[in-house]
Design a protein around this motif. Structure first.
Motif, short mmCIF file in Angstrom:
data_model
loop_
_atom_site.label_atom_id
_atom_site.label_comp_id
_atom_site.label_asym_id
_atom_site.label_seq_id
_atom_site.Cartn_x
_atom_site.Cartn_y
_atom_site.Cartn_z
N LEU A 159 0.83 -1.20 0.00
CA LEU A 159 0.00 0.00 0.00
C LEU A 159 0.87 1.25 0.00
CD1 LEU A 159 -2.83 1.24 0.19
CD2 LEU A 159 -2.66 1.08 2.67
N ARG A 162 2.32 1.75 -3.40
CA ARG A 162 1.32 2.25 -4.34
C ARG A 162 1.04 3.73 -4.13
NH1 ARG A 162 -4.77 -0.15 -4.64
NH2 ARG A 162 -5.09 1.35 -2.95
N GLU A 163 0.97 4.13 -2.85
CA GLU A 163 0.70 5.54 -2.56
C GLU A 163 1.88 6.43 -2.96
OE1 GLU A 163 -0.44 5.54 1.53
OE2 GLU A 163 -2.53 5.00 1.07
N ARG A 164 3.11 5.91 -2.75
CA ARG A 164 4.28 6.67 -3.19
C ARG A 164 4.28 6.85 -4.71
NH1 ARG A 164 7.18 4.11 0.99
NH2 ARG A 164 7.74 2.38 -0.39
N ALA A 166 1.66 6.89 -6.61
CA ALA A 166 0.60 7.84 -6.96
C ALA A 166 1.05 9.28 -6.74
CB ALA A 166 -0.65 7.55 -6.13
N VAL A 167 1.78 9.51 -5.65
CA VAL A 167 2.30 10.86 -5.37
C VAL A 167 3.30 11.25 -6.44
CG1 VAL A 167 3.72 12.20 -3.78
CG2 VAL A 167 1.88 10.76 -2.89
#
Length: 218
Positions: A159, A162-164, A166-167
């Motif tokens: 997770l 994935r968030e990194r 997206a950023v």
């Protein structure tokens, strides 16, 4: 304790329910199938808990709890069946004895259930098979909690990755453009071409295509 089985610790049962709920939520958020994160065979191998017991506990059903020696024998047998030598064969009693720093007679007595294990025996055998501390002794619910917590950490890492990503996309105009227009596949295939000359040909072709579809100016 009744008939060689202990009553499972209530705290461990509550912890198990909590970690199951957290792992389920993470799996749903990441789109990971429940069958993958709650794979009974994998959890059994990682925790030492027999598959039927693991399945019952994950379903919220009581499964009894073997006493220390029965648990030790159960999990040592699982280790010998699942942690094999590079040639795919089981470790012999002599190899276990040598690796755990005990005599063959001691190892044989422990494996056959003729001798009750001490914590020193358990620690030595766990080190030999390269499993975590408590593998041979933790209660079934506690052992499953540990295995699921490791799965939880893996899901949290996925997770975070994935968030990194997206950023990173949000702050990279080119990546954002590629995503918005669905052309990452074209760019990726162009990157596989062997030379700049080949990529120049693709650019020329795209320029021609772009010119052909431009709307006439009013």
């Amino acid at each position: 304790m009744t008939d060689g089985f202990e009553v499972p610790c209530a705290t461990a049962t509550v912890l198990l329910q909590a970690v199951v709920a957290r792992v389920t939520a993470l799996a749903d958020r990441l789109g990971v199938p429940h069958a993958e994160v709650f794979d009974i065979r994998r959890l059994s191998v990682e925790s030492g808990v027999p598959e039927p017991v693991a399945k019952a506990l994950l379903s919220g059903r009581p499964a009894g709890e073997p006493d220390l020696q029965a648990r030790f024998l159960q999990r040592l047998d699982l280790l010998r069946r699942t942690r094999l030598k590079p040639n795919g064969r089981r470790y012999t009693q002599q190899e276990i004895a040598d690796g755990a720093g005990m005599s063959r007679q001691q190892a044989g007595a422990l494996i056959n259930g003729d001798r009750r294990p001490t914590m020193e025996h358990c620690d030595a055998i766990q080190r030999f098979f390269r499993v975590h501390a408590g593998f041979l002794t933790a209660e079934d619910s506690e052992a499953l909690v540990g295995a699921l917590q490791r799965s939880e950490q893996e899901l949290l890492q996925r997770l975070a990755d994935r968030e990194r990503a997206a950023v990173s996309v949000a702050h990279d105009p080119l990546e954002r453009l590629l995503l918005d227009h669905g052309v990452r596949g074209i760019a990726w295939r162009a990157a596989q071409l062997p030379t700049d000359q080949h990529r120049d040909k693709v650019a020329e072709w795209l320029d021609m295509l772009l010119e052909s579809v431009k709307r006439p100016e009013s």
